[in-house]
Scaffold this active site. Structure first.
Site, PDB file in Angstrom:
ATOM      1  N   ASN A 215     -48.428 -11.587   8.843  1.00 55.33           N
ATOM      2  CA  ASN A 215     -48.351 -11.205   7.428  1.00 55.33           C
ATOM      3  C   ASN A 215     -48.810 -12.366   6.555  1.00 55.33           C
ATOM      4  OD1 ASN A 215     -46.005 -12.940   6.765  1.00 55.33           O
ATOM      5  ND2 ASN A 215     -45.036 -11.650   8.324  1.00 55.33           N
ATOM      6  N   ASP A 284     -41.704  -7.389  11.703  1.00 53.75           N
ATOM      7  CA  ASP A 284     -40.697  -6.422  12.136  1.00 53.75           C
ATOM      8  C   ASP A 284     -41.101  -5.744  13.441  1.00 53.75           C
ATOM      9  OD1 ASP A 284     -38.950  -6.847  10.018  1.00 53.75           O
ATOM     10  OD2 ASP A 284     -40.122  -5.545   8.696  1.00 53.75           O
ATOM     11  N   ASP A 311     -33.980  -9.023  15.019  1.00 59.30           N
ATOM     12  CA  ASP A 311     -33.661  -9.443  13.651  1.00 59.30           C
ATOM     13  C   ASP A 311     -32.930 -10.793  13.756  1.00 59.30           C
ATOM     14  OD1 ASP A 311     -32.561  -9.889  11.150  1.00 59.30           O
ATOM     15  OD2 ASP A 311     -32.243  -7.754  10.770  1.00 59.30           O
TER      16      ASP A 311
HETATM   17  N1  CTP Z   1     -35.349 -11.384   8.835  1.00 59.98           N
HETATM   18  C1  CTP Z   1     -35.112 -11.961  10.065  1.00 59.98           C
HETATM   19  N2  CTP Z   1     -35.588 -11.370  11.201  1.00 59.98           N
HETATM   20  C2  CTP Z   1     -36.319 -10.246  11.149  1.00 59.98           C
HETATM   21  C3  CTP Z   1     -36.576  -9.651   9.887  1.00 59.98           C
HETATM   22  C4  CTP Z   1     -36.081 -10.255   8.746  1.00 59.98           C
HETATM   23  O1  CTP Z   1     -34.460 -12.995  10.110  1.00 59.98           O
HETATM   24  N3  CTP Z   1     -36.778  -9.701  12.260  1.00 59.98           N
HETATM   25  C5  CTP Z   1     -34.781 -11.974   7.605  1.00 59.98           C
HETATM   26  C6  CTP Z   1     -35.795 -12.545   6.659  1.00 59.98           C
HETATM   27  O2  CTP Z   1     -36.033 -13.926   6.898  1.00 59.98           O
HETATM   28  C7  CTP Z   1     -35.138 -12.308   5.300  1.00 59.98           C
HETATM   29  C8  CTP Z   1     -34.391 -11.010   5.502  1.00 59.98           C
HETATM   30  O3  CTP Z   1     -34.132 -10.936   6.910  1.00 59.98           O
HETATM   31  O4  CTP Z   1     -34.173 -13.280   5.005  1.00 59.98           O
HETATM   32  C9  CTP Z   1     -35.210  -9.838   5.088  1.00 59.98           C
HETATM   33  O5  CTP Z   1     -34.568  -8.677   5.473  1.00 59.98           O
HETATM   34  P1  CTP Z   1     -35.313  -7.411   6.050  1.00 59.98           P
HETATM   35  O6  CTP Z   1     -34.428  -6.286   5.890  1.00 59.98           O
HETATM   36  O7  CTP Z   1     -35.797  -7.601   7.418  1.00 59.98           O
HETATM   37  O8  CTP Z   1     -36.520  -7.407   5.090  1.00 59.98           O
HETATM   38  P2  CTP Z   1     -37.800  -6.610   5.292  1.00 59.98           P
HETATM   39  O9  CTP Z   1     -38.471  -6.904   6.581  1.00 59.98           O
HETATM   40  O10 CTP Z   1     -38.584  -6.853   4.056  1.00 59.98           O
HETATM   41  O11 CTP Z   1     -37.167  -5.151   5.369  1.00 59.98           O
HETATM   42  P3  CTP Z   1     -37.817  -3.809   4.965  1.00 59.98           P
HETATM   43  O12 CTP Z   1     -39.163  -3.879   5.600  1.00 59.98           O
HETATM   44  O13 CTP Z   1     -36.905  -2.831   5.551  1.00 59.98           O
HETATM   45  O14 CTP Z   1     -37.817  -3.854   3.460  1.00 59.98           O
END
Ligand code: CTP
Length: 418
Positions: A215, A284, A311
């Site tokens: 990203n 993700d 996560d």
């Molecule tokens: N995060 C993490 N590990 C992941 C995904 C996210 O540690 N696999 C952490 C990021 O560093 C940030 C927070 O979680 O602090 C973001 O939350 P998340 O729900 O994962 O955000 P998005 O990926 O933006 O979620 P969505 O796509 O559902 O909006």
């Protein structure tokens, strides 16, 4: 912002001026520091006196300017060692290539270089010089040496130069130098004795030997957060995905590539940590079955099956003895609602939310954030990521201390009885 030191007296800034044309902007820097409540003692090198007179600095600082190590009247009033001890912060603006070289080699051949050797206060340089002098390997190696010793650099900025050329070498604007120096000073000690783990940057998930999913995260925000936590006195471990920015001196950097590697690194370093700040933009998804050979374009359309990555923040949130957790939420819409939902579902103590898309957020030097916690929020207005990170660390340190003072349990979900 008022510049008040931990002992509730005005912050004392020793402002060194070396001999470059940017010295014409330094009286404005003095004025801005004084306006924000700091006491400023100006020290000029002989070269600086060729550009601006001592009378100008005396008028704006309200104190006699020091220029000479051998001035017996000034030394009798406050000797140079006393002056070095007096300062809470030393700022050199402009810092010329020559002054940077003398500092790197520990010379003490004039009053300002002697003060820099004799002080225990943090030193910040705002370099200003022709772009070729700045990019010269000699200057670059001196700068890296000084950074490795904990000396901070502000700028140089990129733009038009007094010599008519354009490039990196302009002195950072006085307003930005004043804001940064004073907010950095006001953080001093806010996280002393704490261990802070920060994640930053993107992750890369392999599709085949030459391609990956990733990203647009530049890592700038996470790196600025790590540097600010260090300035606040914390022992910092920065777990970083692949980025193109230099590691913040004085922090332990662990380089990783994938979400799984990030989780492994965080798991081992979060042991004994007091605060975990997840600023990484973790992928993700990853390719469910990465190919061991380069995928050839034999078909008109191609589907790649994706699988979820771990996560990192969520895993730490579910662990025993979890630290105080701060997450980030980058949202394109409904920022507050989405951020609060994320804070709740991930069981975080705090979340820093910002709007992304339309040129906002990723890979920018400036950003704005709203920080939420149970029962509170604080807006941090648009500013440089370095300044924003310092404000964020200030809010986190305050909230961490308040919670520790009332002995609240670590997991906020336990607290509300879920
Ligand atoms: N995060 C993490 N590990 C992941 C995904 C996210 O540690 N696999 C952490 C990021 O560093 C940030 C927070 O979680 O602090 C973001 O939350 P998340 O729900 O994962 O955000 P998005 O990926 O933006 O979620 P969505 O796509 O559902 O909006």
């Amino acid at each position: 912002m008022s510049a008040v030191s931990p002992e509730s007296r005005p912050q004392r800034v020793l402002l060194g001026v070396s001999g470059g044309i940017a010295a014409y902007k330094t009286p404005d820097l003095v004025r801005r520091l004084v306006e924000r409540g700091a006491e400023v003692q100006v020290v000029m090198t002989p070269g600086a006196l060729e550009f601006v007179t001592a009378h100008t600095f005396q008028a704006v600082s309200g104190r006699p300017v020091r220029t000479d190590l051998w001035d017996s009247a000034a030394e009798a009033a406050m000797g140079h060692i006393e002056l070095a001890r007096w300062a809470d912060a030393v700022v050199i603006a402009p810092a010329t290539a020559d002054f940077i070289a003398r500092l790197a080699h520990g010379l003490a051949d004039d009053l300002l270089s002697t003060l820099c050797l004799a002080t225990s206060a943090p030193i910040t340089l705002a370099p200003a010089m022709n772009r070729l002098m700045w990019s010269n390997p000699a200057t670059q190696s001196n700068v890296r040496l000084l950074e490795s010793r904990g000396i901070a650099l502000l700028g140089p900025a990129v733009g038009e130069q007094a010599c008519g050329e354009t490039g990196a070498g302009r002195m950072m604007e006085p307003r930005e130098i004043a804001d940064t120096v004073l907010s950095r000073q006001s953080l001093a000690g806010a996280m002393s004795g704490l261990k802070v783990v920060v994640t930053a940057g993107p992750t890369r998930e392999r599709i085949d030997p030459v391609r990956f999913l990733s990203n647009r995260s530049s890592g700038k925000m996470g790196y600025a957060v790590a540097a600010a936590a260090r300035d606040a006195g914390a022992k910092v471990v920065l777990v970083s995905g692949p980025v193109n920015i230099p590691p913040p001196p004085g922090t332990t950097v662990v380089n990783v590539e994938t979400a799984e590697q990030m989780l492994d690194a965080v798991r081992s370093h979060v042991i004994g940590a007091d605060i975990f700040i997840a600023a990484a933009a973790v992928s993700d998804y990853k390719a469910a079955q990465p190919s061991s050979k380069k995928i050839k374009k034999t078909q008109d359309a191609l589907s790649i099956a994706l699988a979820r990555t771990p996560d990192v923040l969520g895993t730490v949130a579910r662990s025993d003895n979890r630290p105080f957790l701060v997450g980030f939420a980058a949202e394109t819409e409904d920022v507050e609602r989405n951020a609060l939902a994320k804070m709740e579902s991930k069981r975080l103590e705090m979340i820093a939310a910002n709007r992304v898309g339309d040129g906002l957020g990723f890979d920018q030097d400036d950003n704005a954030l709203t920080v939420y916690w149970q029962g509170g929020k604080q807006e941090l207005a648009l500013t440089s990521k370095a300044d924003l990170a310092r404000q964020l660390i200030g809010v986190v340190a305050k909230r961490y201390a308040e919670r520790a003072a009332v002995g609240e349990p670590r997991d906020p979900v336990t607290r509300v009885g879920n």
